[in-house]
Design a protein around this motif. Sequence first.
Motif, short mmCIF file in Angstrom:
data_model
loop_
_atom_site.label_atom_id
_atom_site.label_comp_id
_atom_site.label_asym_id
_atom_site.label_seq_id
_atom_site.Cartn_x
_atom_site.Cartn_y
_atom_site.Cartn_z
N HIS A 6 0.79 -1.10 -0.01
CA HIS A 6 0.01 0.17 -0.20
C HIS A 6 1.09 1.31 0.17
O HIS A 6 1.54 1.29 0.95
CB HIS A 6 -0.90 -0.02 1.21
N GLN A 8 0.07 4.79 0.28
CA GLN A 8 -1.01 5.79 0.47
C GLN A 8 -0.49 6.78 1.52
O GLN A 8 -1.09 7.66 2.05
CB GLN A 8 -2.29 5.19 1.22
N ALA A 10 2.58 8.96 1.29
CA ALA A 10 3.80 9.53 0.51
C ALA A 10 4.29 10.50 1.57
O ALA A 10 5.85 10.52 1.64
CB ALA A 10 3.26 10.06 -0.76
N GLU A 102 5.96 11.57 -2.55
CA GLU A 102 4.82 12.14 -3.39
C GLU A 102 5.07 12.05 -4.81
O GLU A 102 4.20 12.33 -5.46
CB GLU A 102 4.49 13.36 -2.73
N ASP A 129 -1.05 -1.39 -4.49
CA ASP A 129 -2.24 -0.21 -4.25
C ASP A 129 -1.47 0.89 -4.48
O ASP A 129 -0.91 1.52 -3.52
CB ASP A 129 -2.65 -0.56 -2.82
N PRO A 131 -0.72 4.91 -5.92
CA PRO A 131 -1.70 6.21 -6.12
C PRO A 131 -2.29 6.17 -7.42
O PRO A 131 -1.92 5.84 -8.49
CB PRO A 131 -0.66 7.22 -6.02
N SER A 132 -3.41 6.88 -7.50
CA SER A 132 -4.37 6.97 -8.69
C SER A 132 -3.42 7.75 -9.68
O SER A 132 -2.59 8.87 -9.60
CB SER A 132 -5.36 7.70 -8.66
N TRP A 134 -0.71 6.85 -11.34
CA TRP A 134 0.86 6.61 -11.57
C TRP A 134 1.04 5.67 -12.54
O TRP A 134 0.38 4.48 -12.69
CB TRP A 134 1.34 6.23 -9.88
N LYS A 164 4.17 9.38 -11.53
CA LYS A 164 3.29 10.14 -12.54
C LYS A 164 3.97 10.74 -13.82
O LYS A 164 3.40 10.61 -14.76
CB LYS A 164 2.88 11.60 -11.68
#
Length: 576
Positions: A6, A8, A10, A102, A129, A131-132, A134, A164
């Motif tokens: 996970h 989540q 950062a 991050e 899991d 980050p959205s 990435w 990202k």
Amino acid sequence: MKYTLHFQKAYQQIIDVHIESQVEKGEVSFHLPAWRPGRYETQNFATFVFDASAKMEDGTEVPVSKTSIHTWQVDAPVDGKLHFTYSFFANLKDAGGTYFDEERILVNGITLLMYRKENMEDSCEMLLDLPSGWKLGGGFHSEGHHHCFANFHELVDTPFLASKDLFHHEFVVSDIPTHLWFMGDCTPDFQRLEKDIVAYSEAQMKMFGEFPVDQYHYLFVAWPFAYRHGVEHVNSTVIVMGPGFKLMEGRYYDSLLEISSHELFHTWNVKQIRPEEMYPYDYSGPNYSRLHYVTEGVTTYYGDLMLWKGNVWGIDKWIRSVNGELQGHYYSGAQDFISLEEASIQSWTNGYKGDTAPNRKISFYTKGYLIAMLLDMEIREASDDAHNMDELMYRMYHEVAKAGRGYTADDFKSLSEELAGKSLDEFWDKYISGTADLIPALKSLGDRVGMALVEMPPPEPVRCWWGMAVKKEDGAWVIDKLYENSPATKAGMHIGDEIIAIGGRKIVGNINEWLIYLKESFMVEVHYFHQGRVKTAQLPLASSPVFKVPQFVLSGNPTPEQIVNRRKWQSVGKQS
């Protein structure tokens, strides 16, 4: 075993790890690796693990106790599925580490994924899991965020990047899909990189006759500060370099190619051709071997050599790389005291950075490179160029590695002797088990290919005239190294002493520039702090250098025979 990572937290740099495992009633132990392949020293990854907890499938909480530095134990009340969770502080910036913030993720599973000894050879899976939004890059066999592995070894030998902003470029080398992934502040010139990587890759593949895996991934992490480190994996490498904005410039680009070629060569030498003591890896503690002159020395030699063999470099750049290794070896000050075999064992206690005892530590990368080069020439000369080290490594791969076993010291030596057509006991006794002077053999090598070996003073006057190395700490010049029987040593100076004045002048700026300015003096008074007290020493200037380093100089007018020998050296594979 099913692992879920996970990402989540950062801003705290925390990765939460969840492991599902089918267990039997009783004691269940989870182990974190005590070291990682490619770095032959004990590493304390357990320092970064915290908040371990466990519960059964029905929610029953189970106490967790730590029973050793790298082991956590659970007493399962019944048979069933156990959920074991813990957190990992991800702030390891090297190529073998795990880092998360991050903007970026670098995961080397060996640093944070635990195993159960009884399940190591079982298949396992990993869920990410992320980050959205990435992007994910690595040597996976499937796409998406769910990946399956044959066993724990494969799981932790598959690092990955996520960000990202993840640059990706794909091309093919001799039917092998090759991927470049770049993360960080950099502007990779993919066309230039592709051209040069194809050239050295084709040379390596020609030498071994095949590529051992069906794809290859370069995972580059660009830091904004100076850094250089790489780690090999079965179908990928992680390479961390910086500053990222300079990677396509001059010597930085040369260095990038050197380390990339080195790591690709590891795909055969180490990931396939591996010492018996590490076949398979035992992650619970040191895997002692005396063979790192092969694992790392031969690889370092060929990493650079393949840039010349692949016509990425001319002979001038190739010899520059040889000279860099010569400088590094003689700068160690330990060339007369520590053998290659001893250095291989020593790394587990002395690590890789800095001296532990003065002048008693060599690099098996550096000396191993020089000895590999000398062994290559020994085989060539003894066999009248019918055989060489290219053929030696080809046979190590096809006859030993592909037979499904690790190699022994005798495997490597006996194959070398077979190709040379003579006993190599003397070579081994002098250069691998012993600490004989390399100069005569280096001169002989140079004569063969038109290179003169000359002893040159180093560019730093403190090393050249005083036999010391210095570093700047908090604005002060501190002695970092003292060589045996040097003027500084004889004057009573110590490692850690702070030099404060030379010739009655406070040091402002670069200490070496001051010595150049004062060089007309025969002796100079040096003031320094030792254990907080001011002391004085008299040290020579402008006399003959007390410290010299052997360096090769290419002949501008090589003989026809030397030219032929250069061409044979540059060619790939067994000589026809």
